[in-house]
Scaffold this active site. Structure first.
Site, PDB file in Angstrom:
ATOM      1  N   ASN A 124       0.809  -1.227   0.000  1.00  0.00           N
ATOM      2  CA  ASN A 124       0.000   0.000   0.000  1.00  0.00           C
ATOM      3  C   ASN A 124       0.837   1.270   0.000  1.00  0.00           C
ATOM      4  O   ASN A 124       0.293   2.361  -0.129  1.00  0.00           O
ATOM      5  CB  ASN A 124      -0.958   0.009   1.195  1.00  0.00           C
ATOM      6  N   GLN A 151      -5.083  -3.965  -1.633  1.00  0.00           N
ATOM      7  CA  GLN A 151      -4.720  -2.991  -2.665  1.00  0.00           C
ATOM      8  C   GLN A 151      -4.804  -3.572  -4.074  1.00  0.00           C
ATOM      9  O   GLN A 151      -4.768  -2.827  -5.049  1.00  0.00           O
ATOM     10  CB  GLN A 151      -3.298  -2.454  -2.417  1.00  0.00           C
ATOM     11  N   THR A 155     -26.130  -8.702  12.180  1.00  0.00           N
ATOM     12  CA  THR A 155     -26.990  -8.374  11.038  1.00  0.00           C
ATOM     13  C   THR A 155     -26.135  -7.908   9.873  1.00  0.00           C
ATOM     14  O   THR A 155     -25.265  -7.043  10.036  1.00  0.00           O
ATOM     15  CB  THR A 155     -27.980  -7.265  11.444  1.00  0.00           C
ATOM     16  N   CYS A 168      -3.365   6.874   8.482  1.00  0.00           N
ATOM     17  CA  CYS A 168      -3.407   6.254   9.807  1.00  0.00           C
ATOM     18  C   CYS A 168      -4.518   6.882  10.622  1.00  0.00           C
ATOM     19  O   CYS A 168      -5.002   7.967  10.321  1.00  0.00           O
ATOM     20  CB  CYS A 168      -2.073   6.388  10.519  1.00  0.00           C
TER      21      CYS A 168
HETATM   22  N1  PLP Z   1      -4.426  -3.706   4.167  1.00  0.00           N
HETATM   23  C1  PLP Z   1      -3.949  -2.839   3.272  1.00  0.00           C
HETATM   24  C2  PLP Z   1      -2.832  -3.243   2.368  1.00  0.00           C
HETATM   25  C3  PLP Z   1      -4.495  -1.547   3.192  1.00  0.00           C
HETATM   26  O1  PLP Z   1      -4.016  -0.684   2.299  1.00  0.00           O
HETATM   27  C4  PLP Z   1      -5.553  -1.195   4.064  1.00  0.00           C
HETATM   28  C5  PLP Z   1      -6.140   0.170   4.028  1.00  0.00           C
HETATM   29  O2  PLP Z   1      -5.470   1.144   4.246  1.00  0.00           O
HETATM   30  C6  PLP Z   1      -6.018  -2.154   4.985  1.00  0.00           C
HETATM   31  C7  PLP Z   1      -5.426  -3.391   4.993  1.00  0.00           C
HETATM   32  C8  PLP Z   1      -7.155  -1.836   5.933  1.00  0.00           C
HETATM   33  O3  PLP Z   1      -8.361  -1.753   5.220  1.00  0.00           O
HETATM   34  P1  PLP Z   1      -9.713  -1.235   5.890  1.00  0.00           P
HETATM   35  O4  PLP Z   1      -9.648   0.249   5.827  1.00  0.00           O
HETATM   36  O5  PLP Z   1     -10.824  -1.779   5.048  1.00  0.00           O
HETATM   37  O6  PLP Z   1      -9.770  -1.762   7.280  1.00  0.00           O
END
Ligand code: PLP
Length: 426
Positions: free
Chosen positions: A176, A204, A262, A349
């Site tokens: 990411n 991603q 739900t 973050c």
């Molecule tokens: N994993 C990766 C590689 C991500 O880029 C993200 C989001 O930033 C997440 C997990 C977490 O995703 P979510 O926002 O759906 O919890």
């Protein structure tokens, strides 16, 4: 004008037009994506008209909600190459990752076994923090794997780890921050050859690259809707037939008892529609996205001396451009443009105060390149004009910051104070 033509032209009027627009140019598609209007229509329909509870078996509103969930299960499964019965809907990738890792660890614990996990240090925080929590509670033993400067996995190291004995291999599909893509099929084959399960955080990658989860042997795969033009707060965990997991959330026994509660029918129906659209449009959208990313890279490289591209060029997400400007802190650049261009210093973050990137540290990027790192994410709604305008704004901000920073020692020595380059321009 087609976008392929638009990206060839750069004019100052383009910059002026966009600069007068009230909304910033959005180039942070790794953090989240705008919801496709066609998806939003489906979400609204299942919030307002077809609003039944998917578990209401006594009337047609329940039936139509249940049908929407089943359709979505097929649409998500089709996009990732899995069986519909293997899809469990969650609140997003973070929950899917927790369910996968804690769920497998709990199933090992019930057999009085500690889970031995090989993982990459460039994984998302949701993976790293979950693994750390499991290890702290005595439920997992962790084995970090080697990655190189491009974030690429050292397959020899993985082979050694598998030989030494691991139960679960965690390798994300795409990073990411720096966008690196991983050879999931080869990793799954290696894991299986040594009796280990394979988990992939594909957040991603889903809807960006073709995935064949079942054929490649991925036992557990996590994803989320909001990275592929769907709504926030809905995701899925694909649980293949070889994986046994314990649930984290107990309640009404929804979703085969694996995730009670739900069902979020509007979100799930929207997720399904987003997946359906990605399956139809990904192969035409992504080459265009890559062309725009390449255009952005070309302009920035031409205009900013000393710029370093951190992404592995041969294996990265189409929309990813991760760069460093070694002599200008990223906060100084963003401070100049944050109301006009939305790009990032790193991963989004929760606190809004992102510390040093664990990904950049893990790939041993020199400190100056970490401090000057910028993540640019292009998506399907990005236009050629936006790329031209944003590139000019970023380049201008860097050049302006350089002038200010080079002037600082003279000004501060004149006033007898020490220069603090990190707060310059804020
Ligand atoms: N994993 C990766 C590689 C991500 O880029 C993200 C989001 O930033 C997440 C997990 C977490 O995703 P979510 O926002 O759906 O919890």
């Amino acid at each position: 004008m087609s976008d392929s033509v638009a990206v060839e032209h750069c004019s100052s009027s383009v910059v002026a037009d966009t600069a007068s627009d009230a909304r910033p140019i959005y180039l942070d598609y790794h953090a989240t994506t705008p919801v496709d209007k066609r998806v939003a229509d489906v979400v609204v329909r299942y919030m307002t008209t077809m609003f039944g509870n998917a578990s209401s078996a006594d009337h047609v509103l329940g039936d139509e909600a249940d049908a929407a969930v089943n359709d979505a299960r097929r649409q998500v499964a089709s996009l990732v190459g899995a069986e519909p019965r293997d899809i469990v809907f969650t609140s997003g990738a973070t929950e899917s990752i927790n369910l996968a890792l804690k769920g497998v660890a709990a199933s090992f614990m019930s057999r009085r076994r500690m889970l031995r996990v090989a993982y990459m240090p460039v994984e998302h925080r949701a993976v790293l923090d979950t693994l750390t929590a499991l290890a702290a509670g005595g439920a997992a033993e962790l084995h970090p794997l080697r990655v190189d400067r491009g974030g690429r996995l050292d397959m020899d190291d993985l082979t050694e780890a598998c030989r030494a004995g691991v139960d679960l291999v965690c390798v994300m599909a795409a990073n990411n921050e720096i966008g690196t893509l991983y050879p999931l099929q080869a990793v799954a084959e290696l894991a299986h050859a040594h009796g280990a399960l394979m988990f992939s955080d594909a957040t991603q990658a889903v809807g960006k690259i073709p995935l064949a989860s079942a054929t490649w042997g991925i036992d557990l795969l996590a994803c989320t809707a909001h990275k592929l033009y769907g709504p926030k707060g809905v995701g899925a965990l694909v649980i293949g037939p070889s994986a046994t997991i314990e649930p984290l959330i107990h309640g009404g026994g929804h979703q085969r008892g694996l995730r009670s509660g739900t069902l979020n029918v509007p979100g799930i129906a929207g997720f399904g529609e987003a997946c359906r659209l990605r399956e139809l449009e990904m192969s035409t959208d992504e080459p265009r996205v890559a062309a725009l990313r390449n255009r952005m890279e070309a302009i920035l490289c031409a205009r900013i001396a000393g710029l370093v591209v951190n992404s592995a060029p041969e294996a990265r997400l189409a929309g990813n451009l991760h760069i460093s400007i070694p002599d200008v802190p990223n906060t100084v650049v963003l401070g100049r443009i944050r109301d006009r261009v939305a790009i990032a210093t790193g991963a989004a973050c929760s606190s809004g105060i992102e510390g040093p990137s664990h990904v950049l540290r893990a790939i041993h990027l020199p400190q100056a390149l970490q401090d000057g790192a910028l993540r640019i994410g292009v998506g399907k709604f990005t236009t050629g004009n936006e790329v031209e305008a944003a590139a000019q704004l970023i380049a201008a901000a860097v050049l302006d910051a350089r002038v200010t920073l080079s002037d600082l020692p003279r000004r501060f020595s004149h006033s007898g104070r020490q220069a603090n380059t990190h707060s310059a321009g804020q």
